[in-house]
Design a protein around this motif. Structure first.
Motif, short mmCIF file in Angstrom:
data_model
loop_
_atom_site.label_atom_id
_atom_site.label_comp_id
_atom_site.label_asym_id
_atom_site.label_seq_id
_atom_site.Cartn_x
_atom_site.Cartn_y
_atom_site.Cartn_z
N LEU A 170 0.85 -1.21 0.00
CA LEU A 170 0.00 0.00 0.00
C LEU A 170 0.88 1.26 0.00
CD1 LEU A 170 -2.92 1.13 0.31
CD2 LEU A 170 -2.63 0.93 2.80
N LEU A 171 1.91 1.26 0.85
CA LEU A 171 2.78 2.44 0.99
C LEU A 171 3.45 2.78 -0.35
CD1 LEU A 171 5.23 3.00 3.96
CD2 LEU A 171 5.96 3.46 1.63
N TYR A 172 3.97 1.76 -1.05
CA TYR A 172 4.74 2.05 -2.28
C TYR A 172 3.85 2.20 -3.50
CZ TYR A 172 8.84 0.99 0.53
OH TYR A 172 9.80 0.99 1.51
N SER A 173 2.67 1.56 -3.49
CA SER A 173 1.86 1.65 -4.73
C SER A 173 0.73 2.67 -4.62
CB SER A 173 1.33 0.27 -5.12
OG SER A 173 0.65 -0.32 -4.04
N ARG A 174 0.20 2.91 -3.41
CA ARG A 174 -0.89 3.87 -3.24
C ARG A 174 -0.62 4.77 -2.04
NH1 ARG A 174 -5.98 2.83 -5.03
NH2 ARG A 174 -6.16 5.05 -4.67
N PRO A 175 0.50 5.53 -2.08
CA PRO A 175 0.85 6.33 -0.89
C PRO A 175 -0.27 7.26 -0.44
CG PRO A 175 2.16 6.99 -2.82
CD PRO A 175 1.47 5.71 -3.18
N GLU A 176 -1.04 7.81 -1.38
CA GLU A 176 -2.08 8.77 -0.98
C GLU A 176 -3.20 8.07 -0.20
OE1 GLU A 176 -2.01 7.23 -3.82
OE2 GLU A 176 -4.11 6.78 -4.22
N LEU A 177 -3.42 6.79 -0.51
CA LEU A 177 -4.45 6.04 0.21
C LEU A 177 -3.97 5.71 1.64
CD1 LEU A 177 -7.26 4.85 -0.08
CD2 LEU A 177 -6.22 2.77 -1.07
#
Ligand code: CP3
Length: 353
Positions: A170-177
């Motif tokens: 999640l951190l590396y692929s969707r940081p805004e989420l």
């Protein structure tokens, strides 16, 4: 409320003179104590204990009846907050904490709401009030929460993890989420800690157990920045008394200066750091809490005293040190060895004050 009889812990956090170094122990109420296991049996489960203010009060006081500790810590768990957000906390026997509804997609994260602590966490606030009354000013009561990032780890992984694959994906692929989730968690933690302070907690601690699993830049962006927001939102004073805060990132030794700059009163240290070195790096700005390796408690009392002396000597002369372990006490620790630790801290520290 009655005046405090032993305020050594609060004075050390303020770096004011103390006659000896105060000590408390992370997880001081827990399975290494036979009386804890007996109460847990009566309650049926860990959650049965934590969600019942009478039982929570009873087990909070158990280590204080055995050892002359200088602070009490609320008996609860960091995962009560995601539970209040609807994730369904449970403990599978021998497997540690798990969630029935972990955050597995964007919709689950977007639908999260900040819980009102007076509603869904009322049992914790009732426990704080009851413990504070039962302590009758003997020692101060510490409230606590997980850090926004550490809570997010459990919420996304669905339980403990060896590699943090899902939260890091999640951190590396969707940081805004992830930032959205951390924003909700920071609001929830701030409201929760303030509610504990209003209920009677005299100091608060933020446990960032997993921030240390992140690369440098990610730690600052996803863990530390949100703890800074929490600290900034805490009641600095309550009913005329300053309310100190302690921030503990396990594995945070690389970032001491950055951690000391977020505005908390004290920084918790794990056992990998030399506390004297930490003092020279940040001791002008904050108090330090720690940092004996919990595994020292498996050696005989004279060896425990020797290791306690090393930590006290490394910190050196003067106030600003709250003695603790560098992480929670192991469930296999002999209780007599905890007694030896507390006795060694109290007797050996006098020459440093
Ligand atoms: O320090 C204290 O005495 C206060 C109580 C306290 C507990 N958990 C009681 C507990 C505190 C401060 C915590 C914090 C906590 N909980 C953290 C952060 C601190 C840390 O250890 O890094 C974390 C990551 C958790 C999540 C959690 N809760 C785990 C991983 C477990 C399982 C631990 C295990 O060894 O099985 C728990 C359960 C838990 N929380 C227990 C206790 C006494 C053991 C439960 C039992 O009686 O079976």
């Amino acid at each position: 409320m009655a005046a405090l009889i032993n305020d050594t812990f609060l004075r050390a956090l303020r770096r004011e003179p103390v006659p000896y170094t105060p000590v408390w122990i992370m997880r001081q109420a827990g399975r290494y104590l036979p009386e804890y296991n007996a109460t847990r049996k009566r309650a049926g489960s860990f959650l049965g204990l934590a969600k019942n203010p009478d039982y929570a009060t009873e087990v909070t006081l158990q280590p204080l009846a055995r050892f002359p500790l200088d602070a009490a810590i609320l008996f609860s768990d960091i995962l009560t907050v995601p539970d209040a957000m609807g994730l369904g906390l449970y403990f599978a026997e021998g497997e540690g904490p798990k969630f029935e509804r972990p955050l597995r997609d964007e919709a689950a994260i977007r639908s999260l709401r900040v819980p009102e602590p007076r509603e869904s966490l009322a049992y914790v606030l009732d426990a704080v009030k009851q413990i504070r009354g039962a302590l009758a000013g003997k020692v101060p009561l510490i409230g606590f929460s997980g850090s926004p990032y550490t809570l997010a780890c459990y919420m996304v992984e669905g339980g403990g993890s060896d590699d943090f694959r899902q939260i890091k994906t999640l951190l590396y692929s969707r940081p805004e989420l992830l930032h959205h989730l951390l924003d909700i968690n920071a609001q929830a933690v701030t409201a929760y800690l303030n509610a504990q302070i209003e209920a009677g907690a005299q100091a608060v601690m933020i446990f960032d157990t997993w921030g240390g699993s992140l690369p440098d830049a990610a730690y600052r962006e996803f863990s530390l920045a949100y703890m800074q927001r929490v600290v900034a939102g805490l009641h600095a004073r309550w009913q005329g008394e300053a309310v100190p805060s302690i921030v503990f990132t396990k594995g945070g030794g690389l970032w001491l200066e950055a951690i000391a700059a977020i505005g908390s009163t004290a920084v918790g240290l794990d056992w990998t750091v030399d506390i004297g070195e930490a003092r020279s790096r940040i001791g002008e700005r904050v108090a330090l809490q720690g940092n004996l390796d919990p595994m020292v408690l498996f050696s005989p009392p004279p060896a425990i005293a020797g290791q306690v002396a090393r930590v006290l000597d490394a910190y050196g002369h003067g106030s600003g040190h709250v003695f603790n372990l560098g992480h929670g006490v192991s469930q296999f620790t002999p209780p007599e060895h905890v007694a030896a630790l507390v006795e060694a801290v109290h007797s050996l520290s006098r020459r440093h004050h």
